[in-house]
Design a protein around this motif. Structure first.
Motif, PDB file in Angstrom:
ATOM      1  N   ASP A 194       0.807  -1.218   0.000  1.00  0.00           N
ATOM      2  CA  ASP A 194       0.000   0.000   0.000  1.00  0.00           C
ATOM      3  C   ASP A 194       0.843   1.272   0.000  1.00  0.00           C
ATOM      4  O   ASP A 194       0.687   2.139   0.849  1.00  0.00           O
ATOM      5  CB  ASP A 194      -0.965  -0.016   1.182  1.00  0.00           C
ATOM      6  CG  ASP A 194      -2.115   0.968   0.995  1.00  0.00           C
ATOM      7  OD1 ASP A 194      -2.368   1.394  -0.141  1.00  0.00           O
ATOM      8  OD2 ASP A 194      -2.754   1.321   2.010  1.00  0.00           O
TER       9      ASP A 194
ATOM     10  N   SER B 145       1.839  -5.879  -2.122  1.00  0.00           N
ATOM     11  CA  SER B 145       0.482  -5.615  -2.594  1.00  0.00           C
ATOM     12  C   SER B 145       0.145  -4.127  -2.625  1.00  0.00           C
ATOM     13  O   SER B 145       0.682  -3.344  -1.839  1.00  0.00           O
ATOM     14  CB  SER B 145      -0.532  -6.311  -1.689  1.00  0.00           C
ATOM     15  OG  SER B 145      -0.310  -7.692  -1.685  1.00  0.00           O
ATOM     16  N   PHE B 146      -0.761  -3.788  -3.524  1.00  0.00           N
ATOM     17  CA  PHE B 146      -1.317  -2.442  -3.640  1.00  0.00           C
ATOM     18  C   PHE B 146      -0.259  -1.379  -3.896  1.00  0.00           C
ATOM     19  O   PHE B 146      -0.180  -0.363  -3.233  1.00  0.00           O
ATOM     20  CB  PHE B 146      -2.201  -2.107  -2.432  1.00  0.00           C
ATOM     21  CG  PHE B 146      -3.290  -3.111  -2.239  1.00  0.00           C
ATOM     22  CD1 PHE B 146      -4.325  -3.217  -3.153  1.00  0.00           C
ATOM     23  CD2 PHE B 146      -3.269  -3.985  -1.169  1.00  0.00           C
ATOM     24  CE1 PHE B 146      -5.316  -4.166  -2.998  1.00  0.00           C
ATOM     25  CE2 PHE B 146      -4.252  -4.935  -0.999  1.00  0.00           C
ATOM     26  CZ  PHE B 146      -5.294  -5.024  -1.919  1.00  0.00           C
TER      27      PHE B 146
ATOM     28  N   THR C  32      -4.271  -3.234  -7.159  1.00  0.00           N
ATOM     29  CA  THR C  32      -5.505  -2.466  -6.949  1.00  0.00           C
ATOM     30  C   THR C  32      -6.518  -2.742  -8.018  1.00  0.00           C
ATOM     31  O   THR C  32      -6.240  -3.200  -9.078  1.00  0.00           O
ATOM     32  CB  THR C  32      -5.218  -0.959  -6.930  1.00  0.00           C
ATOM     33  OG1 THR C  32      -4.518  -0.619  -8.123  1.00  0.00           O
ATOM     34  CG2 THR C  32      -4.393  -0.574  -5.738  1.00  0.00           C
TER      35      THR C  32
END
Length: 112
Positions: free
Chosen positions: A63, A86-87, A112
């Motif tokens: 993130d 991730s993200f 995403t």
């Protein structure tokens, strides 16, 4: 470092040990074993120099606003148990060296 970096505690002090930086955990020998900078507002690319941190067990950069490919040097991190990217805006293929990380228990590339 992104302009939105949310916590730079210890990173800007001239005399601070890297083991005192926010998101960094070291073993007793001062070697980095955890890099936990998720949701930190980081931007840019993951440097191939990450492969020099041979004792790393955890890389959590989820993130953020990281771009580019996963450096092949990730495959040098034989102690790695968790790799969480991730993200982000990571592109390209997964480096083949990741297959050699026999201690890896958690691998997350969710987008995403």
């Amino acid at each position: 470092k992104g302009q939105e970096w949310t916590n730079s505690t210890g990173w800007v002090g001239e005399y601070n040990s890297h083991c005192e930086w926010h998101g960094i955990e070291c073993n007793d020998e001062g070697q980095v074993i955890k890099l936990t900078l998720g949701n930190g507002g980081l931007s840019g690319r993951i440097s191939g120099a990450i492969g020099d941190l041979r004792m790393l067990q955890t890389v959590d950069l989820r993130d953020n606003d990281l771009k580019g490919s996963i450096p092949s040097e990730i495959g040098h991190l034989l102690n790695l148990t968790s790799l969480i990217l991730s993200f982000n805006k990571i592109t390209g293929t997964v480096p083949p060296g990741i297959a050699n990380l026999s201690n890896l228990e958690l691998l997350s590339f969710t987008t995403t």
